[in-house]
Enzyme design. Structure first.
Site, PDB file in Angstrom:
ATOM      1  N   GLU A 186       0.806  -1.234   0.000  1.00 25.18           N
ATOM      2  CA  GLU A 186       0.000   0.000   0.000  1.00 25.18           C
ATOM      3  C   GLU A 186       0.841   1.287   0.000  1.00 25.18           C
ATOM      4  OE1 GLU A 186      -3.194  -0.374   2.888  1.00 25.18           O
ATOM      5  OE2 GLU A 186      -3.988  -2.116   1.837  1.00 25.18           O
TER       6      GLU A 186
ATOM      7  N   GLU B  89      -4.374  -9.025  -0.964  1.00 31.67           N
ATOM      8  CA  GLU B  89      -4.816  -8.889   0.438  1.00 31.67           C
ATOM      9  C   GLU B  89      -6.305  -8.589   0.535  1.00 31.67           C
ATOM     10  OE1 GLU B  89      -2.381  -6.358   3.216  1.00 31.67           O
ATOM     11  OE2 GLU B  89      -4.366  -5.890   4.043  1.00 31.67           O
TER      12      GLU B  89
END
Ligand SMILES: *[C@@H]1O[C@H](CO)[C@@H](O)[C@H](O)[C@H]1NC(C)=O
Ligand SMILES: *[C@@H]1O[C@H](CO)[C@@H](O)[C@H](O)[C@H]1NC(C)=O
Ligand SMILES: *[C@@H]1O[C@H](CO)[C@@H](O)[C@H](O)[C@H]1NC(C)=O
Ligand SMILES: *[C@@H]1O[C@H](CO)[C@@H](O)[C@H](O)[C@H]1NC(C)=O
Ligand SMILES: *[C@@H]1O[C@H](CO)[C@@H](O)[C@H](O)[C@H]1NC(C)=O
Ligand SMILES: *[C@@H]1O[C@H](CO)[C@@H](O)[C@H](O)[C@H]1NC(C)=O
Length: 523
Positions: free
Chosen positions: A261, A366
């Site tokens: 991220e 994820e």
């Protein structure tokens, strides 16, 4: 994890009603327990855990179905006869094998520090049972595992492998006790249980603090200097050293991501470990530092996955990185997280990216439930969360995604440990005080795909008669057999039939709020 809020708005009360019912689930049945949600969990201990066992393919003319439902079925197996003639069911699902799409890479979850701590909090018998559930042929046959490089929020402390300030040559690079004493032994056991090599994916949350603009592992910050500079070079070398150190334990990696991220460290004052990159910085770091370092190392074959962040960022992120040939030549895939999927339609994100860059694979790296501040933490037996998983996996698969990974392989009853209190749900919840673990409904959502869609399976077309919101995806496996997965998120049971022109009609029915996998041999 995209959870920016660290405050738990809802305290999930886990009240066991003590009701234990038995439901049939193949060779070993589910020890079902009802908590305060709409469906059950299956309780497992060192000596008992439900399992369908090894699945054998029936002869031509027969098919098997596996059913998981809100009502309590868990991979309930039934055999059916293929019919010559239509059954007249209102809904017909036609397999269209001449329409061919992506090949499956695999399914799995993440061996975080928290997952390892929870697994190791059980007796050795129960640990073995848990790992078997995920990785063995009697289990759900995961073939991919994501491994965080050093700490993330699902750790009990903040650390990296090179915390000595100014150590640009990484002379003090060293794995942590979390690696050598917890994750590595568990990964070795998982590998020993799996008949095929596991595909491991390494993702880093933050570089050492001394390499960063903010001097901290958490918060808004990125590497000091510019791509090509000494911090960017050292950060690339850190990946090579990580691969080397794991190799010493006989663990090799299929892929690495360019970092978890990157937007969280770029756009926000993040509450846990993050390292900000813009797509332009990621592109230039790949072209100038990471790509060449990997290429001239013994790990030149390791796949490189960019983004590892919300699909909302597509296709923009991919365009910036992949339209530059100096960066693109080091890249193999694009990793997506599920957290903002409802604001990012699959076709304009995944579909468009695939159309622009078909040679790069898409992979779900994820996902977890219980991350949003409005619906926080563990919910034992939540069926809605099982549907959320199955819906997202089907949508991803139908938009060129080649695999899908769950987040933590196991968490405790509070959804941790997590030093930043970013507690979430997991497909396996461990209660070490009783030496048991609970397999959540989402565990079975994963199973309906992971156990049946072997690596190398190819998605094929499906055409559904009638306007039906029925969600389906179909694959032909490397042995030529067919797998069809059907999700019914409605309150009504609807009978349907599958038409495969090589064998005939497969009569079936989707109960309300259920997930079905159909498996048959083609001729
Ligand atoms: C394990 O679970 C099974 C099935 O519920 C039960 O019969 C058995 O007593 C349990 N074993 C232990 C050690 O609690
Ligand atoms: C199947 O359909 C054909 C033609 O419609 C009919 O002749 C035949 O009797 C049917 N067979 C069965 C087993 O119903
Ligand atoms: C780093 O490594 C050097 C040489 O290997 C050693 O002398 C030193 O104590 C280490 N420093 C730390 C903080 O571990
Ligand atoms: C790695 O594998 C080799 C050969 O199979 C074996 O000799 C060695 O002991 C293993 N090392 C570790 C750390 O497991
Ligand atoms: C970021 O948040 C932390 C607390 O979480 C605070 O101490 C710090 O000052 C914040 N930094 C910025 C730049 O806002
Ligand atoms: C399943 O749910 C959908 C709505 O999500 C509904 O339209 C459909 O008729 C239901 N049954 C079947 C078999 O698709």
């Amino acid at each position: 994890m995209a959870g920016i809020t660290t405050y738990t708005l809802f305290i999930v009360c886990i009240v066991s009603t003590g009701v234990i019912t038995h439901t049939q689930a193949g060779s070993k049945s589910c020890e079902a327990r009802m908590f305060s949600e709409d469906s059950v969990v299956c309780e497992c201990n060192a000596t008992h855990c439900d399992s369908v066992g090894k699945v054998t393919l029936p002869a031509v003319g027969q098919f098997v179905t596996f059913l998981t439902s809100e009502a309590g079925s868990r991979l309930h197996q039934e055999q059916g006869q293929v019919q010559r003639n239509s059954t007249g069911a209102a809904v017909r699902i036609t397999l269209v094998p001449q329409q061919k799409y992506q090949h499956v890479q695999g399914f799995g979850g993440a061996m975080t520090d928290a997952a390892a701590i929870n697994i190791l909090s059980l007796s050795t018998g129960a640990q073995d049972q848990l790992l078997r559930q995920y990785f063995s042929p009697e289990g759900i046959e995961y073939n991919t595992v994501r491994v965080p490089m050093a700490s993330c929020d699902f750790s009990t402390r903040l650390y990296t492998y090179a915390d000595t300030p100014g150590d640009y040559s990484l002379l003090n690079f060293t794995l942590a006790k979390e690696d050598t004493h917890m994750k590595i032994p568990l990964l070795q056991q998982a590998q020993a249980l799996s008949p095929r090599p596991l595909s491991l994916l390494a993702s880093a949350w933050s570089s050492p603090a001394w390499m960063k603009t903010n001097g901290e592992l958490m918060g808004k910050g990125s590497l000091k200097g510019k791509p090509g500079g000494k911090e960017y070079k050292a950060w690339a070398q850190y990946y090579i050293m990580f691969l080397e150190e794991y190799e010493k334990h006989n663990i090799s990696f299929w892929a690495l991501s360019t970092g978890n991220e990157p937007t969280s460290g770029e756009l926000t004052n993040y509450s846990f470990q993050a390292l900000g990159f813009t797509p332009e910085q990621q592109r230039d770091w790949l072209a100038l530092d990471l790509g060449p370092a990997l290429h001239s190392s013994p790990y030149a074959k390791t796949r490189v996955i960019i983004l590892d962040d919300q699909r909302l960022l597509l296709p923009h992120w991919a365009k910036v990185v992949l339209s530059d040939i100096h960066a693109a030549r080091y890249v193999h895939g694009i990793g997506v997280h599920w957290y903002w999927d409802r604001y990012a339609p699959a076709d304009i994100t995944l579909g468009t990216t695939h159309d622009l860059y078909p040679e790069y694979f898409l992979f779900g790296t994820e996902a977890c439930s219980g991350w949003s501040s409005l619906d926080r933490g563990v919910r034992l037996g939540s069926w809605r969360r099982a549907e959320d998983y199955a819906h997202d996996i089907i949508e991803d698969l139908n938009n060129h995604v080649t695999g899908w990974m769950d987040w933590n392989l196991a968490l405790d009853l509070g959804g941790g440990p997590n030093w930043a209190k970013n507690f979430v749900d997991s497909s396996i919840i461990v209660d070490s005080s009783r030496d048991v673990f609970y397999k959540q409904p989402t565990f079975y959502s994963m199973a309906h795909f992971s156990k049946f869609l072997w690596e190398g399976s190819q998605r094929v077309g499906v055409s559904v008669s009638k306007h039906s919101a029925l969600e389906t995806t179909a694959f032909i496996r490397p042995d030529g057999s067919a797998v069809l997965i059907v999700l019914n998120r409605s309150d009504v049971e609807v009978p349907f039939e599958v038409w495969d022109q090589t064998v005939g009609f497969l009569p079936s029915s989707a109960p309300p709020h259920s997930l079905l996998t159909l498996l048959w041999k083609r001729s």
